[in-house]
Design an enzyme around this catalytic site. Structure first.
Site, short mmCIF file in Angstrom:
data_model
loop_
_atom_site.label_atom_id
_atom_site.label_comp_id
_atom_site.label_asym_id
_atom_site.label_seq_id
_atom_site.Cartn_x
_atom_site.Cartn_y
_atom_site.Cartn_z
N GLY A 135 0.85 -1.21 0.00
CA GLY A 135 0.00 0.00 0.00
C GLY A 135 0.87 1.24 0.00
O GLY A 135 0.67 2.18 0.78
N SER A 136 1.87 1.26 -0.90
CA SER A 136 2.95 2.25 -0.87
C SER A 136 2.69 3.52 -1.66
O SER A 136 3.51 4.43 -1.65
CB SER A 136 4.21 1.59 -1.46
N SER A 137 1.57 3.60 -2.37
CA SER A 137 1.44 4.64 -3.39
C SER A 137 0.71 5.89 -2.95
O SER A 137 0.75 6.90 -3.65
CB SER A 137 0.73 4.07 -4.61
N SER A 138 0.01 5.84 -1.83
CA SER A 138 -0.70 7.04 -1.40
C SER A 138 -0.89 7.01 0.11
O SER A 138 -0.54 6.03 0.77
CB SER A 138 -2.06 7.16 -2.11
N GLU A 186 -2.64 0.36 -8.83
CA GLU A 186 -2.86 1.67 -9.47
C GLU A 186 -2.95 1.51 -10.99
O GLU A 186 -2.54 0.50 -11.54
CB GLU A 186 -1.70 2.62 -9.13
N LEU A 219 -2.63 -1.20 3.57
CA LEU A 219 -3.64 -1.37 2.52
C LEU A 219 -4.97 -0.73 2.91
O LEU A 219 -5.36 -0.80 4.06
CB LEU A 219 -3.92 -2.85 2.30
N TYR A 226 -6.92 2.54 12.75
CA TYR A 226 -7.49 3.77 13.30
C TYR A 226 -8.49 3.38 14.36
O TYR A 226 -9.13 2.34 14.28
CB TYR A 226 -8.17 4.58 12.18
N TYR A 280 -17.14 4.21 13.08
CA TYR A 280 -15.82 3.59 12.93
C TYR A 280 -15.62 2.44 13.90
O TYR A 280 -15.68 1.28 13.52
CB TYR A 280 -14.70 4.64 13.06
#
Ligand code: NAD
Ligand code: NA
EC number: 1.3.1.9
Length: 397
Positions: A47-50, A74, A139, A225, A235
């Site tokens: 999950g490195s892109s955002s 992506e 992720l 979270y 949540y």
């Protein structure tokens, strides 16, 4: 082609490649303005892109000199589609890493599959020095195909208690409006746990262990979270909360396993609420974030994704000031959860109306952050520039 922002509720339909470069550059500049730190040398980020995964990668690479492998899902330019934000963020990361001589590798595809795990392990063995010191699991996804039985599960953003109606911000229409979150069926709860719980994280660790690519003292951290009272209904007590509890349970299993085999560690880290692609679509959340920013900025303790992850890594995971709760969770959300912060957020929550929300919250700040995720609203990017999509389409992460 001139690329303009197009929104649908909390979703961005377009992304700006040059803006993405600025988005990444500002995070790199922040890390470079801080002291370098001793951290891991070889890292895998799922999950490195955002969002939080990207910020983590930037801190580790530019702050600790780590070599990084990034896994993300992506898409590039296809017909009228201008490519996803994470696609351009990754290309921007690559260019900057290249310049500094920092080794990196990207795998664009489905992290949930066995094939991806095999490809990454093969790469670690053959071209990455054989072992990794850290795995970050960041992720956020709406679907997952279980690689064992081939069934595709969809996560649901629903309540597990009762119908919950509450205010949120609609960034497309720039209004505050009520949203209702319905109650999940037992099937929907199960599916959300399948997608966002700990099962895939555990499969990654098992595969990496079997592949013999984990180093002595190996660590892994998954991002989660919890949030305060005003968001409990959606949540903590929602389907997503059920998935996050599963992730926490998995961290205990993995911690025992890694301790024995590698003198290693597994943690869940509870991060601060921020606008990201994943969080912008959670009902109620954007309004909570806008109120929280107001309070935290006034107190001088606001952090963006990069500040938050840099503090987690330098002070907690690789530092001497870890904040860990009684359930063994890392708590970089400690400033968000401070009593004085939450008391002020609650007071604003009681006062906020569709008429005053732009004044009493940090609407402008939250919106800017949301737009910048997609490469828009940077004061030093020319948004009237005619971009050569054919040239841009040649770039690959
Ligand atoms: P994000 O949407 O910005 O990032 C998600 C990442 O997952 C992207 O890199 C995307 O490419 C990747 N991804 C999605 N599906 C994939 C797949 N099938 N295969 C490979 N990669 C895939 O989200 P984020 O907000 O950074 O969330 C990351 C984690 O942080 C989540 O676990 C989230 O719950 C947690 N978190 C977020 C917040 C917040 O306020 N945004 C707060 C605390 C914790
Ligand atoms: Na991420």
């Amino acid at each position: 082609m001139v690329i303009k922002p197009r929104l649908k509720g909390g979703l961005a339909l377009t992304n700006h490649p040059i803006g993405a470069k600025e988005f990444v550059k500002r995070q790199i500049d922040y890390v470079k303005s801080q002291d370098k730190y001793e951290g891991p040398k070889k890292v895998l980020i799922i999950g490195s892109s955002s969002g939080y995964g990207l910020a983590t990668r930037i801190s580790l690479a530019f702050g600790a000199g780590a070599e990084t492998i990034g896994v993300a899902f992506e898409k590039g330019i296809e017909g009228k589609r201008t490519g996803s934000a994470g696609w351009w963020n990754t290309i921007a990361f690559d260019e900057a890493a290249e310049k500094e001589g920092l080794k990196y590798k990207n795998f664009i595809g489905d992290a949930f599959s066995f094939e991806m795990k095999d490809d990454v392990i093969k790469f670690i063995k053959e071209e990455f020095g054989g072992k990794i010191d850290l795995l970050i699991y960041s992720l956020a996804s709406a679907v997952r195909t279980d690689p064992i039985d081939g069934v595709t599960y969809r996560s649901a953003l629903k309540s597990t208690t009762r119908d919950i109606t509450g205010p949120t911000i609609n960034f497309e229409k720039e209004i505050m409006e009520d949203t209702t979150m319905g109650v999940a069926t037992p099937e929907e709860i199960k599916s959300t746990v399948k997608v966002m719980g700990g099962e895939d994280w555990k499969l990654w660790i098992e595969a990496l262990d079997k592949g013999g690519v984990l180093s002595e003292g190996f660590k892994t951290v998954a991002y989660s979270y919890l949030g305060p009272k005003v968001t409990y209904g959606i949540y903590k007590e929602g389907t997503i909360g059920a998935a996050k509890r599963d992730l926490e349970h998995t961290s205990d299993i993995l911690n025992d396993f890694l301790k024995k085999r590698y003198n290693g560690e597994a943690y869940v880290s509870l991060s601060k609420a921020l606008m990201t692609k994943a969080s912008a679509v959670i009902p109620i959340f954007p309004l909570y974030a806008a109120l929280l920013y107001k309070v935290m900025k006034e107190k001088g303790i606001h952090e963006g994704t990069i500040e938050q992850k840099h503090r987690l890594l330098t002070k907690m995971v690789y530092g001497n000031e870890p904040v860990i709760d009684e359930e063994r969770r890392l708590r970089p959300d400690n400033w968000e959860m401070r009593e004085d912060v939450q008391a002020e957020v609650e007071a604003l929550w009681d006062k906020v109306t569709p008429e005053n929300f732009k004044e009493i919250s940090d609407y402008a700040g939250a919106r800017e952050e949301f737009m910048q995720l997609n490469g828009f609203d940077f004061d030093n990017v020319d948004y009237d520039a005619d971009l050569d999509l054919e040239e841009l389409a040649k770039l690959r992460p």
